[in-house]
Scaffold this active site. Structure first.
Site, PDB file in Angstrom:
ATOM      1  N   SER A 125      -4.025 -15.242 -13.441  1.00 45.51           N
ATOM      2  CA  SER A 125      -2.837 -15.096 -14.283  1.00 45.51           C
ATOM      3  C   SER A 125      -1.925 -14.000 -13.770  1.00 45.51           C
ATOM      4  O   SER A 125      -2.392 -13.004 -13.203  1.00 45.51           O
ATOM      5  CB  SER A 125      -3.279 -14.765 -15.719  1.00 45.51           C
ATOM      6  OG  SER A 125      -2.182 -14.357 -16.513  1.00 45.51           O
ATOM      7  N   TYR A 150      -8.547  -9.342 -21.850  1.00 42.78           N
ATOM      8  CA  TYR A 150      -8.341 -10.665 -21.234  1.00 42.78           C
ATOM      9  C   TYR A 150      -7.815 -10.465 -19.813  1.00 42.78           C
ATOM     10  O   TYR A 150      -8.381 -11.006 -18.853  1.00 42.78           O
ATOM     11  CB  TYR A 150      -7.362 -11.502 -22.046  1.00 42.78           C
ATOM     12  CG  TYR A 150      -6.758 -12.634 -21.251  1.00 42.78           C
ATOM     13  CD1 TYR A 150      -5.472 -12.532 -20.722  1.00 42.78           C
ATOM     14  CD2 TYR A 150      -7.485 -13.785 -20.991  1.00 42.78           C
ATOM     15  CE1 TYR A 150      -4.938 -13.546 -19.953  1.00 42.78           C
ATOM     16  CE2 TYR A 150      -6.951 -14.808 -20.229  1.00 42.78           C
ATOM     17  CZ  TYR A 150      -5.670 -14.679 -19.708  1.00 42.78           C
ATOM     18  OH  TYR A 150      -5.144 -15.685 -18.942  1.00 42.78           O
ATOM     19  N   LYS A 154      -9.544 -11.171 -15.755  1.00 41.17           N
ATOM     20  CA  LYS A 154      -8.942 -11.896 -14.626  1.00 41.17           C
ATOM     21  C   LYS A 154      -8.970 -11.020 -13.376  1.00 41.17           C
ATOM     22  O   LYS A 154      -9.265 -11.472 -12.275  1.00 41.17           O
ATOM     23  CB  LYS A 154      -7.495 -12.290 -14.949  1.00 41.17           C
ATOM     24  CG  LYS A 154      -7.364 -13.341 -16.044  1.00 41.17           C
ATOM     25  CD  LYS A 154      -8.043 -14.643 -15.648  1.00 41.17           C
ATOM     26  CE  LYS A 154      -7.888 -15.703 -16.721  1.00 41.17           C
ATOM     27  NZ  LYS A 154      -8.644 -16.929 -16.424  1.00 41.17           N
TER      28      LYS A 154
END
Ligand code: WQD
Length: 342
Positions: A125, A150, A154
């Site tokens: 992302s 989150y 990644k």
């Protein structure tokens, strides 16, 4: 036909990628625990491609189940790994859920394929860039301290993949750094299916337009941007799905750029929230009920991608514009209102 494992394949981006893999002549096989998606999506995919994809329901955090799957499925050529928790706000409230789910599932998969030849495509992302110093942001930009658990999962995943690829002769890895996925398949049979109140902009817009939500709040109108609202690089989910097929093809040939590589998957163009709303109203013919409210904690002010490396190295570029993004999202919302899923 080459078998490609798609983890999280009944999810939003996963389901669109299953469709594009089939169209490209691959055989997609899905693993999903259905924690954030619905079994009916398999029927929807079948309506589009004419076959129901092979489906295995289990949690990738269950190491024994992953090992059993790998033992019984020795002809998998590549893996596209979507399965992960992905709600930024929830990750702040429940960090351990995110570190456990997103890291254990990845590590179980990588360990199970240790020593085997595998092409691995990872769903990363643009959140790894944080607030970029220079726009458009290139893949060489520094990865900044994540603004959410989150985003941190990644970043950690990318490091694990880079080091695992270097340590394993037969591993090749590509991480695709998505900007903001929006829109739906042209058939309006699959699309974004948020559980509960949508966190992301587009589903909130379409649910407001169809009357499921009273009003959209624009999170902040006083930023130093073109019109005071935040700017994002919205990418049509079908273009995004095709980028995964391009990554599998590149790994099949062998990526001359190395065993671990990253690509920005965006359009290279930024739209503000207010511009996105105007584009939706134009594409749908629906006036949207919205007001400008306070900023949302943790929001990046402006981010859009430099996509030259994806064009030259991956042989992929976006072809669908903001109008397609908005009209397809609206068609999907209207389909859902007459054909509820889940
Ligand atoms: C977009 C813009 C909001 C809702 C996150 C993750 C990213 C990816 C996509 C998983 C922002 C504004 C939103 C609303 C609003 N996640 N907004 N009112 O935060 O850019 O990206 O989701 O793959 O990794 O970081 O997406 O859609 O939540 O927000 O004004 O009701 O819309 O402030 O400027 P975001 P988003």
């Amino acid at each position: 036909m080459s078998k490609i494992l798609v983890t999280g394949g009944t999810g939003y981006i996963g389901s669109h990628t299953v469709v594009e893999l089939h169209h490209a002549g691959y055989t997609p096989i899905i693993i999903d625990n259905l924690s954030n998606s619905n079994l009916q999506i398999l029927d929807q995919i079948e309506k589009i491609i004419g076959v129901k994809p092979e489906f295995h329901q289990f949690d990738l955090c269950d190491e024994a189940k992953v090992l059993e799957f790998v033992k019984n499925n020795t002809d998998i050529q590549g893996i596209i790994h979507f399965a992960a928790s992905k709600a930024v706000g929830e990750s702040v409230e429940k960090p351990l859920k995110y570190y456990r789910n997103n890291m254990f599932s990845l590590i179980n998969l990588l360990q199970a394929y240790q020593g085997k030849k595998i092409d691995f495509v990872f769903s990363s992302s643009c959140t790894v860039y944080g607030e970029p110093d220079v726009l458009p942001v290139t893949e060489a930009a520094p990865v900044k301290k994540a603004t959410s658990p989150y985003g941190n999962t990644k970043q950690i995943a990318e490091e694990i993949l880079a080091e695992t690829a270097e340590a394993n002769a037969n591993y090749q890895v590509i991480a695709l750094r998505y900007f903001n996925p929006v829109g739906a398949h042209e058939s309006a049979l699959i699309g974004e299916l948020p559980l509960g109140v949508p966190q992301n902009l587009l589903p909130f817009i379409t649910q407001t337009a169809i009357g499921k939500r009273e009003k959209l709040t624009v999170f902040g109108g006083d930023y130093d941007t073109v019109d005071g609202s935040c700017v994002r690089d919205y990418i049509h989910v079908v273009d995004l799905a095709k980028a995964h097929v391009a990554a599998i093809r590149l790994l099949e040939k062998g990526n001359p750029n190395g065993k671990y590589d990253v690509f920005n998957i965006g359009t290279g163009k930024g739209y503000s929230v207010l511009e996105a709303i105007a584009a939706f109203e134009k594409a749908s013919g629906q006036k949207l009920n919205y007001s400008v409210g306070p900023r949302r904690e943790g929001d990046v002010v402006q981010v859009w991608g430099d996509v030259n490396k994806s064009a030259s190295g991956l042989g992929w570029q976006a072809s669908l514009g903001i109008d397609d993004m908005m009209s397809s999202a609206w068609a999907w919302e209207k389909y859902l209102s007459e054909n509820p899923i889940g």
